[in-house]
Design a protein around this motif. Structure first.
Motif, mmCIF file in Angstrom:
data_model
loop_
_atom_site.group_PDB
_atom_site.id
_atom_site.type_symbol
_atom_site.label_atom_id
_atom_site.label_comp_id
_atom_site.label_asym_id
_atom_site.label_seq_id
_atom_site.Cartn_x
_atom_site.Cartn_y
_atom_site.Cartn_z
ATOM 1 N N PHE A 134 0.705 -1.285 -0.021
ATOM 2 C CA PHE A 134 0.044 0.055 -0.033
ATOM 3 C C PHE A 134 0.821 1.284 -0.079
ATOM 4 C CE2 PHE A 134 0.299 -0.956 4.640
ATOM 5 C CZ PHE A 134 0.468 0.378 5.138
ATOM 6 N N ARG A 180 2.760 5.509 -3.376
ATOM 7 C CA ARG A 180 3.907 6.306 -4.173
ATOM 8 C C ARG A 180 3.346 6.353 -5.567
ATOM 9 N NH1 ARG A 180 9.439 3.377 -3.314
ATOM 10 N NH2 ARG A 180 10.069 4.687 -4.955
ATOM 11 N N GLY A 236 1.477 9.246 -6.437
ATOM 12 C CA GLY A 236 2.300 10.245 -6.440
ATOM 13 C C GLY A 236 2.273 11.040 -5.071
ATOM 14 N N ALA A 237 2.063 10.222 -4.063
ATOM 15 C CA ALA A 237 2.222 10.919 -2.848
ATOM 16 C C ALA A 237 3.581 11.354 -2.397
ATOM 17 C CB ALA A 237 1.795 10.214 -1.650
ATOM 18 N N ARG A 259 3.999 13.048 2.918
ATOM 19 C CA ARG A 259 2.766 12.566 2.972
ATOM 20 C C ARG A 259 2.832 10.892 3.050
ATOM 21 N NH1 ARG A 259 -2.216 14.151 1.850
ATOM 22 N NH2 ARG A 259 -3.677 12.572 1.444
ATOM 23 N N VAL A 263 1.068 10.292 6.430
ATOM 24 C CA VAL A 263 -0.533 9.792 6.197
ATOM 25 C C VAL A 263 -0.482 8.368 6.180
ATOM 26 C CG1 VAL A 263 -2.294 10.031 4.851
ATOM 27 C CG2 VAL A 263 -0.991 12.233 4.959
ATOM 28 N N HIS A 264 0.609 7.911 5.604
ATOM 29 C CA HIS A 264 0.336 6.636 5.418
ATOM 30 C C HIS A 264 1.178 5.561 6.411
ATOM 31 C CE1 HIS A 264 -1.628 6.636 1.507
ATOM 32 N NE2 HIS A 264 -0.976 7.839 1.288
ATOM 33 N N ASN A 297 0.114 3.935 10.942
ATOM 34 C CA ASN A 297 0.297 2.455 11.049
ATOM 35 C C ASN A 297 1.204 2.069 12.151
ATOM 36 O OD1 ASN A 297 -1.474 0.678 9.287
ATOM 37 N ND2 ASN A 297 -0.578 2.372 7.739
#
Lengths: 346, 752, 333, 333
Positions: B642, B647, B650-651, B655, B659-660, B664
């Motif tokens: 994920f 990526r 385009g993150a 981010r 964010v990702h 987690n």
């Protein structure tokens, strides 16, 4: 011939294995991808087929710029994407999507389906308002066969089944209208009864949007079902390339032939004839010169195969093979050496 | 509108995931127990003022806590103990200084010594108990007529006392086990002796040497021992066992009284201790001999054997026994009129009491007479009393003792005038003859003495009798001022003891004993202490409740800081890789191999005892494990598809990380936070226990620290148990929550 | 095997670097710690200026900071710890006395705790879910979260003070009566050892109680992990006896983390020994450290800290080596 | 001769949310020398069924009914405890294991204990059942290695030093070490590449021919079953829905699930045709659908399918199916 969307030229990706502090030897090199070239045309699915470690996944990852190649270029819309940066890269990111093997891995477990779907929209600034994004997400879900889409928005990945997860992954890939998609073993983790649905979905979408797909799989039967063209890879190189049916029914390279003959078929009555092959896949570290397949090839010719790397040659229309002696093997001029008592080196 | 909908949406999703988490969490019984305990303590912390009767600093009124304290111990072979008990002291002059009476020694002339440890532990600052069971028996040479404990040195609670004992012809130095390690045979039978040893606590500037002199006929032998208590860093060091010198002094006349020894380590020049004197009273004159001691500061500081040279004694001055009226007399008693401020420039005096009831002072330096007054003349009502002895006391005042029949007179003499203070209060009359040297009790500012009538008198500095005790069974030996229990944290006390006619070792504290910690119950002041009080009279229950505040704050803030730091570094390290990763990981490795508590102690000591410093210290030394774990987690997340998917979408790196990846690792962060709180609570308590706690903070660790330093471990279970139980409970609670949470986020895979 | 050797060398080098850094850190930490010895010296009213100068020279207080730092580093790395201000003995002599005592106490306790942990953890993991499992876990957790010195005080109160089963303090006491004879100052070796053991027993029991919980839990967790592995199925399917499955396959593999943690916890027990040794007045390194810290006895503080750190590093190093030896998979990496 | 007969076996797992009905009323028969392919998707109960035969069920598995006859002996009678769980370490069962019934695990999933050499693990299996010396056992291992085609010098290697194919071969060697009557092969080729898989399958076939052992092959891959088994049982959601000769079942399938399964398999032979997928997903076995468990996904489902469980009917000799409408749908063929 349809327009070329993507042109991959002489792509190489080498990995250096770190040797630790005290080693002054040259580091070992794994040539994961070593000179792969192909074109991807409008509305075409090409299947990248090969065994574990043949470099098919690495090729896919380089193409979507998850990794940068050691050498070679990937031309998309006239630009070499391996050199893209900044705005141009962002533009490229909007044009490509990837579908991964494990749908559980590829969905962020802390994101709801909705959040997963709008993430590419937010990042790429698509959709003005919140409602617009909701609509896009619902549309994408329904496109991926999850109807009604609204029902799924609020769920977390662990709350839906494997097939549904892979459909969400497809919906995410579709939501920004990519120009092409790389699908890396999209069904190998799914149960058999669900697989066909996902495969059919991808075929339908390709038809509907004329969407080119690079379909990576180890399962040649799936590749046959999905692709228009198949590239067979072996240890970082393409050994054979051609139209699907031509590859399946008329394989030329000794490896492809052995591979195809080893594929089990759900037909108990089929008589199974094996094309011989020697040993196991050698370690990809520091490969010797010459043909990659030389160590396992039953047609191995000393002095040629262990010296010169064969180029891809067009034998039939659109059907390329990387073998020095393919004609002679076909004509029976070179006979297979009897398989010696199997030696297993690893 | 859209925004609010979006907000509602995400809130709903969040609530749902919380609810799901709670459903899983709820299944864990231990998790619920843990949560329950935490909530209990939070309630305690928040409502502390409402559920406690006092404030943490309220101390129980003295009516509740002051009691007299008498120890009365029956001795075996009671007939043989004929000398007054001797106190064995422990002087520690480093931070946390105190002088403790650690044991009481009794001896007899048939070679037996018994030592009774007092209290229960060397950290005790007051006597809790004199151990009756199996007093340690030692043997000393037979015929000992006196035994002194000459200043002590306590190395990590191991006794290193030195004793000096003598029989009629022999003289011994005994080690702390009362083993003779130096034995001196004198060429004569001891007639007069004087001993000079220094209490380093009371007189830090002279606590260096022991001198002892013996006289017979016209001979006097002076032994000088290097008895240095402190080195130049203010740290105690062992006594030297070898006498530095033995000086023979052969006076032309017969010695008739104990010589007076004076050592003046303050008068140092050219590496010599100057102006040391021994003043010998003979039947004809007072002769002062001077001698000098060579010093080597470097070696001394290191505490090695000091190569010193003592000069031959030389006569400094001689005075004949005539007063300024031209009358001759014999000296009854001589002493110094010295005081704390004694220094080379100040001429303190040698004070002589005469058989003609006079007190005469001579200059110490040259023997010149500075005053003379008739003791009795200055106060006509006392004129029939016969002067017996003079004793030096605190503040340069001389304690004089005279008798008339079976009554004694005690008076204070001003050495500059030689008179009993004129307001008439500086003397008193006691029953019986004085049989012990009056001792000054610093704690109560009283003098203690006893008479042959069997009474113990506590006299105020103006000689008003404060208290009189009759020792039950009568005193077989004169009372002896045994020693101080001084401490910078606790109260002071002074003990005195004697052996009674009925064969008991009798000890009493002059000011009465503080009996706090008080057990739970209702007290004369109408106060009720639910869980009792500590040694300072503070309510345990109140401290327990208020303590939860500090513990929660320390635990949570320390754990939060360390976890945030650890997570941040782990995130950076795992995400960026490369040299950033290498650097952070090397630092982490180093922190992981630091001996945590030891470094924490040094750091806490360096920074100073303050609750925020302690939080800082705990946080700074406990992030490394979390960094490792978070890094590993980030590395594994980084390979998850994920992240690749994000990526490809385009993150940006930021981010991706925030964010990702961050959400987690957040559960893991929370998990280690929970374990971290548990660890921080225990660590804070440990630091406090070891004396690095914040003295102004009300914490459970400090409660145990006070318990330990005041030495009530063995007699105040109501104080010992509650803080330990609460520490265990709170720490356990957070640990349980962590474990339960662990099961929520890492459900152990069931087998198939 | 070459891989293993290289791993050992790298690990050793890393340990050495860590040691050097810790030694340096200790210097600067103590530099922060005020008052420093020079100030103490200057405050002493007994000393003449010339004496102060003599002593400052002798101890190197008047050298520039950096020079002192390097002298210190060299001294510490060559184990030249100087002379204690307080004990007025070479610090090395003190450590030679103290380190074996500390190792005896913590080594003994850790070994006992791990033996208990190994067997109890194995059994309760194998028979998980039962009453034995639950009660063990709960009791273990309670001890695990207990301050060691508090438990120590309770034990002193109960077993030493009330029941007179153990002595109250110290490492060795010549005045004790063992087997009817007073130990005395130069006792026979047997009596001496008995006395030492008698004094060591109570702190050892407390330490064992505190740490066995951790080891039981660790072994249990580790066992549960291993029990989920397929080779356990293989072992059962092979028809091995239960005891072989449990101890040869399950416990043997579950032992790996336990072994590492054994050595590390031994190291950290010594570091944390300050508490235990303080409460039992046990004359070990930890007590030496905490007293020296209170007395501003810098050479001893430095030496003890560094010795403790060194022990931690050495044990960590041993742990890694043992781990690499026990787990053939690590050798390759 | 009937070697193995499983009759009406029902196994449920106890989980926090209730009972997982993993296997319901499963019956299979196996003669000597036969190979039975047990096909099903993940969670269909095929592994539970197979593991029940060697009594390898986990602790939370309860046998709710049925019997397992092996060589005429009722295995469950020996090992079933009163509460329905199995006594895994029953001595009688232990002796049957590996000697009579051995298993081929999926070697990639850590079926070998990583801390022992592969050779030693095989030796261990031999020595658990035969009263022989280590040296002798080792000689047997050497023979097995020769037989299976792995160089002898690999005997003392650790599992991680083997490639996937080699590990699988060693696994087979171990399974054959004691010449068992029955081998259960659990996904023996799943993690392997096609060429290696093909070789392993060939080897299994060859061995079976040479040794005459019976085999149960557990797999989700229909084509693998087609390659080597002569009998097939198809499982869906804990039930056997169809069973019979391989050719019978694959060519003349008589259950909608089998039909769907066959239609969803891409193949490299014959014409390319569009794959048909089975809609929906497998049910939750805690609350399985009433009636026929396949009915929610079945294109032919009628009301009766929702109400009644279909009985096992013999549609042709030796070919059984559990579908109410088998005759109507497939009977014509």
């Amino acid at each position: 011939m349809a327009e070329v969307i993507l042109k991959v030229e002489n792509l190489k990706k080498y990995y250096e294995l770190s040797r630790g502090l005290l080693s002054f030897k040259k580091p070992d090199v794994v040539k994961a991808v070593d000179g792969v070239s192909f074109d991807l045309h409008e509305g075409e699915i090409i299947g990248l087929v090969g065994e574990t470690g043949c470099g098919k996944t690495t090729t896919g990852r380089v193409v979507v710029k998850l990794e940068n190649p050691t050498a070679g270029s990937v031309i998309f819309k006239g630009q070499d994407i391996t050199k893209l940066e900044g705005d141009a890269l962002r533009e490229f990111r909007r044009s490509v999507q990837m579908i991964f093997q494990d749908p559980f891995e590829s969905l962020n477990p802390r994101f709801t389906i909705f959040k997963t779907l709008i993430e590419p929209l937010i990042v790429n600034g698509i959709g003005e308002t919140y409602e617009e994004r909701v609509d896009l997400a619902v549309k994408a879900l329904e496109e991926a066969g999850l109807k009604p889409g609204e029902e799924y928005l609020d769920r977390y990945p662990h709350e839906i089944s494997g097939g549904q997860r892979q459909r969400v992954a497809i919906a995410r890939a579709l939501i920004i209208n990519p120009k092409f998609i790389v699908a890396d073993e999209p069904v190998s983790m799914l149960d058999v009864s669900i697989r066909a649905g996902v495969l059919n979905l991808m075929l339908d979408l390709k038809e509907k949007y004329n969407l080119p797909i690079i379909f990576i799989t180890h399962d040649i039967a799936v590749a046959r079902y999905m692709s228009d063209r198949i590239l067979v890879m072996y240890l970082g190189k393409v050994v054979e390339e051609g139209p699907t049916e031509s590859i399946i029914f008329d394989p030329l390279h000794p490896y492809t032939r052995a591979l195809l003959s080893a594929v089990p078929v759900p037909d108990p009555e089929r008589k199974h004839e094996r094309i011989p092959i020697k040993g196991d896949i050698p370690s990809p570290i520091n490969l010797p010169p010459g043909c990659r397949f030389a160590s396992r090839c039953v047609y191995f010719q000393k002095g040629v195969c262990d010296v010169k790397d064969p180029e891809l040659r067009e034998i039939k229309k659109g059907h390329f093979v990387a073998c020095h002696f393919v004609e002679k093997i076909l004509s029976g001029e070179i006979k297979a050496t009897r398989e010696e008592k199997t030696k297993h080196e690893s | 509108m859209a925004q609010s909908k979006k907000w509602k949406e995400s809130r709903r999703a969040f609530r749902r995931s919380l609810k799901n988490g709670w459903q899983t969490y709820k299944r864990s019984k231990i998790g619920l127990v843990g949560l329950g305990i935490i909530i209990m303590f939070v309630v305690m912390a928040v409502f502390a003022p409402f559920i406690t009767p006092y404030t943490p600093y309220y101390t129980a009124p003295s009516v509740d806590i002051i009691r007299g304290d008498i120890y009365n111990i029956t001795l075996q072979n009671s007939a043989s103990w004929i000398y007054a008990p001797v106190g064995i002291m422990n002087y520690v002059t480093a931070p946390g200084a105190n002088i403790n009476l650690t044991s009481v020694l009794i001896y007899n002339d048939i070679g037996q010594v018994q030592i009774f440890p007092v209290g229960y532990n060397y950290t005790s600052q007051k006597i809790l108990k004199i151990y009756l069971k199996s007093p340690t028996n030692y043997s000393i040479p037979k015929g000992i007529t006196s035994l002194y404990e000459t200043g002590t040195y306590m190395a990590s609670f191991m006794n290193a006392n030195t004793f000096i004992a003598n029989s009629s012809r022999n003289f011994y130095i005994l080690d702390s086990n009362l083993k003779v390690y130096r034995n001196f045979s004198l060429p004569f039978t001891i007639q007069e002796k004087s001993i000079f040893y220094n209490n380093p606590f009371i007189m830090p500037s002279v606590g260096q040497y022991s001198l002892i002199s013996f006289s017979h006929g016209n001979e006097t032998i002076l032994y000088i021992f290097y008895n240095r208590q402190l080195n130049y860093f203010g740290m105690p060091q062992p006594i030297h066992k070898i006498p530095l010198a033995k000086l023979y002094i052969n006076t032309s006349e017969r010695v008739i009284n104990s010589p007076l020894i004076y050592l003046n380590p303050n008068d140092v020049s050219n590496g010599y201790l100057n102006t040391s004197q021994i003043i010998i009273p003979t039947n004809n004159s007072l002769v002062s001999y001077g001698f000098n001691i060579k010093m080597d500061p470097g070696y001394e500081a290191l505490g090695f054997n000091v190569p010193q040279v003592v000069s031959e004694p030389y006569v400094k001055w001689i005075v004949n026994y005539t007063d300024d009226h031209g009358q001759s007399y014999l000296p009854l008693s001589i002493t110094y009129g010295y005081d704390w401020g004694d220094s080379p420039g100040i001429q303190s005096t040698v004070v002589v009491g005469t058989n003609t009831n006079e007190i005469i002072g001579y200059s110490r330096a040259d023997g010149k007479m500075v005053y003379d007054k008739y003791f009795v003349v200055s106060n006509p009502s006392l004129k029939d009393y016969k002067l017996q002895a003079l004793y030096p006391t605190n503040g340069g005042i001389i304690f004089a003792y005279a008798t008339l029949g079976d009554r004694s007179l005690v008076a204070l003499i001003n050495p500059s005038k030689g008179t009993v203070q004129s307001n008439g209060t500086f003397y008193n009359v006691l029953e019986g003859a004085l049989n012990s040297i009056p001792t000054y009790d610093v704690g109560s500012s009283r003098y203690i003495t006893s008479t042959t009538a069997g009474d113990v008198y506590l006299l105020q500095p103006n000689m008003v009798i404060n208290q009189t005790f009759s020792i039950i069974g009568g005193m077989k030996t004169p009372i002896n001022g045994l020693g101080n229990i001084l401490s910078y944290t606790a109260q002071m006390g002074y003990y005195y003891g004697t052996i009674t006619n009925s064969g008991q070792l009798y000890m009493q504290e002059t000011i009465g004993t503080n009996i706090a910690p008080l057990p739970p119950g209702k007290y004369p002041s109408e106060n009720t202490y639910i869980l009792g009080t500590d040694a300072y009279g503070r309510d345990i229950w109140t401290w327990l409740v208020y303590g939860s505040r500090a513990e929660l704050v320390v635990g949570i803030v320390a754990a939060l800081s360390s976890v945030l730091l650890g997570t941040f570094l782990g995130l950076i390290s795992g995400f960026y890789g490369g040299w950033v990763d290498s650097l952070i990981m090397r630092i982490t490795d180093i922190f992981l191999s630091l001996p945590g508590l030891v470094i924490m102690l040094i750091l806490a000591a360096s920074l100073g005892p303050n609750i925020w410093n302690i939080i800082f210290v705990i946080a700074i030394l406990s992030w490394s494990g979390i960094t490792r774990i978070i890094r590993a987690q980030v590395l594994s997340l980084k390979t998850r598809a994920f992240i690749d998917a994000a990526r490809i979408s385009g993150a940006s790196k930021y981010r991706l990380m925030m964010v990702h990846i961050f959400p987690n690792v957040l559960p893991l962060t929370f998990l280690y936070m929970s374990f971290g709180v548990s660890g921080a609570i225990i660590t804070e308590a440990s630091l406090a226990f070891l004396g690095m706690g914040d003295p102004h903070a009300v914490t459970w660790g400090m409660m145990l620290q006070y318990l330990w330093t005041t030495g009530h471990v063995l007699d105040a279970p109501w104080w010992l148990l509650p803080p330990g139980i609460t520490i265990t409970l709170l720490s356990l609670a957070f640990y349980l929550v962590g474990r339960a949470f662990d099961e929520v986020i890492n459900p152990r895979l069931r087998r198939r | 095997m070459a891989g293993l050797a290289r791993y050992y060398i790298i690990r050793t080098l890393e340990s050495l670097v860590t040691y050097v850094i810790i030694v340096a850190v200790v210097f600067w930490l103590l530099y922060l710690y005020q008052p420093n010895p020079l100030i103490l010296l200057n405050l002493n009213p007994q000393l003449t200026p010339s004496q102060k100068e003599y002593l400052a020279n002798l101890f190197g207080f008047n050298k520039p900071l950096w020079e002192r730092f390097f002298i210190y580093m060299w001294d510490m790395l060559t184990f030249n710890f100087g002379i204690s201000y307080y004990y007025v003995q070479p610090v090395r002599d003190l450590l030679i006395q103290r380190v074996p005592r500390t190792l005896l106490l913590f080594g003994g306790a850790t070994i006992i705790a791990y033996l208990i942990g190994y067997f109890v953890g194995t059994v309760i993991a194998w028979k998980r879910g039962g009453v034995l499992d639950g009660s063990n876990v709960v009791i273990g957790l309670v001890f695990y979260n207990m301050p060691v010195y508090w438990l120590g005080m309770i034990f002193i109160f109960l077993f030493a003070f009330q029941l007179h089963l153990f002595p109250l303090a110290n490492f060795y006491d010549p005045t004790d009566k063992i087997l009817g004879t007073v130990v005395g100052n130069n006792p026979p070796l047997g009596i001496y050892l008995l006395d030492v053991l008698w004094h060591t027993a109570l702190p050892m029991i407390v330490l064992t109680l505190i740490s066995f919980a951790g080891t039981v839990l660790l072994m249990r967790t580790s066992m549960l992990d291993v029990l989920g592995e397929n080779y356990i199925d293989t072992a059962i399917a092979k028809g091995l006896k239960e005891k072989d499955v449990v101890f040869k396959h399950a416990a043997r593999n579950a032992l790996l983390p336990l072994v590492t943690s054994f050595v590390i916890s031994m190291a950290f027990a010594i570091g944390g020994g300050v508490l235990t040794e303080t409460v039992f007045s046990y004359q070990g390194v930890g007590l030496l450290f905490i007293q020296a810290l209170g007395l501003l006895d810098y050479p001893v503080v430095e030496a003890t800290t560094i010795i403790i750190a060194l022990l931690v590093i050495i044990f960590n190093w041993i742990a890694d080596l043992i781990y690499a030896y026990l787990d053939p998979r690590v050798r390759v990496a | 001769m009937v070697l193995l007969s499983v009759q009406d076996l029902t196994i449920h797992y106890k989980v926090s949310s209730g009972w997982v009905k993993a296997v319901e009323n499963a019956s299979i028969d196996l003669d000597s020398g036969e190979t039975l392919g047990l096909v099903g998707e993940s969670g269909s109960g095929k592994t539970t069924l197979a593991y029940a035969i060697t009594q390898l069920l986990p602790k939370n598995a309860y046998v709710k009914g049925g019997r397992i006859f092996f060589q005429g002996k009722d295995l469950l009678k020996i090992s079933l405890k009163e509460d329905g769980t199995l006594d895994i370490f029953n001595e009688e069962i232990r002796k049957i294991r590996w000697k009579e019934i051995s298993m081929i695990f999926q070697a990639a999933l850590n079926a070998f204990n990583p801390v022992y050499t592969v050779g030693d693990q095989i030796v261990e299996a031999i020595m658990a059942h035969k009263d022989i010396e280590y040296e002798q056992a080792r000689k047997e291992v050497e023979k097995l290695y020769e037989f299976i085609g792995i160089p002898k010098d690999r005997i003392d290697n650790y599992p991680h030093e083997y490639s996937g194919g080699m590990k699988q071969r060693a696994m087979i060697a171990m399974a054959l070490a004691l010449r068992p009557k029955l081998v259960l092969a659990d996904e023996p080729t799943t993690a392997l590449d096609v060429i290696t898989q093909d070789r392993i399958l060939l080897e299994i076939q060859k061995l079976q021919k040479e040794t005459g052992i019976s085999m149960i092959l557990i797999t989700h891959d229909v084509s693998v079953v087609a390659e080597i088994s002569n009998k097939v049982a198809v499982m869906y959601a804990g039930k056997i829905v169809e069973k019979g000769g391989t050719v019978e079942v694959f060519k003349h399938y008589a259950h909608p699930y089998t039909e769907g399964l066959m239609a969803s398999f891409p193949t490299i032979v014959g014409e390319k045709r569009r794959l048909a997928s089975i809609p929906g997903s497998p049910p939750d076995l805690v609350n399985p659908p009433k009636g026929c468990r396949f009915h929610p996904r079945c294109p032919y489902a009628k009301d009766i399918c929702m109400e009644q469980e279909p009985p096992m009917i013999e549609i042709s000799p030796g070919h059984f199916t559990a579908c109410h409408f088998a005759k109507e749908l497939y009977g014509g063929k």
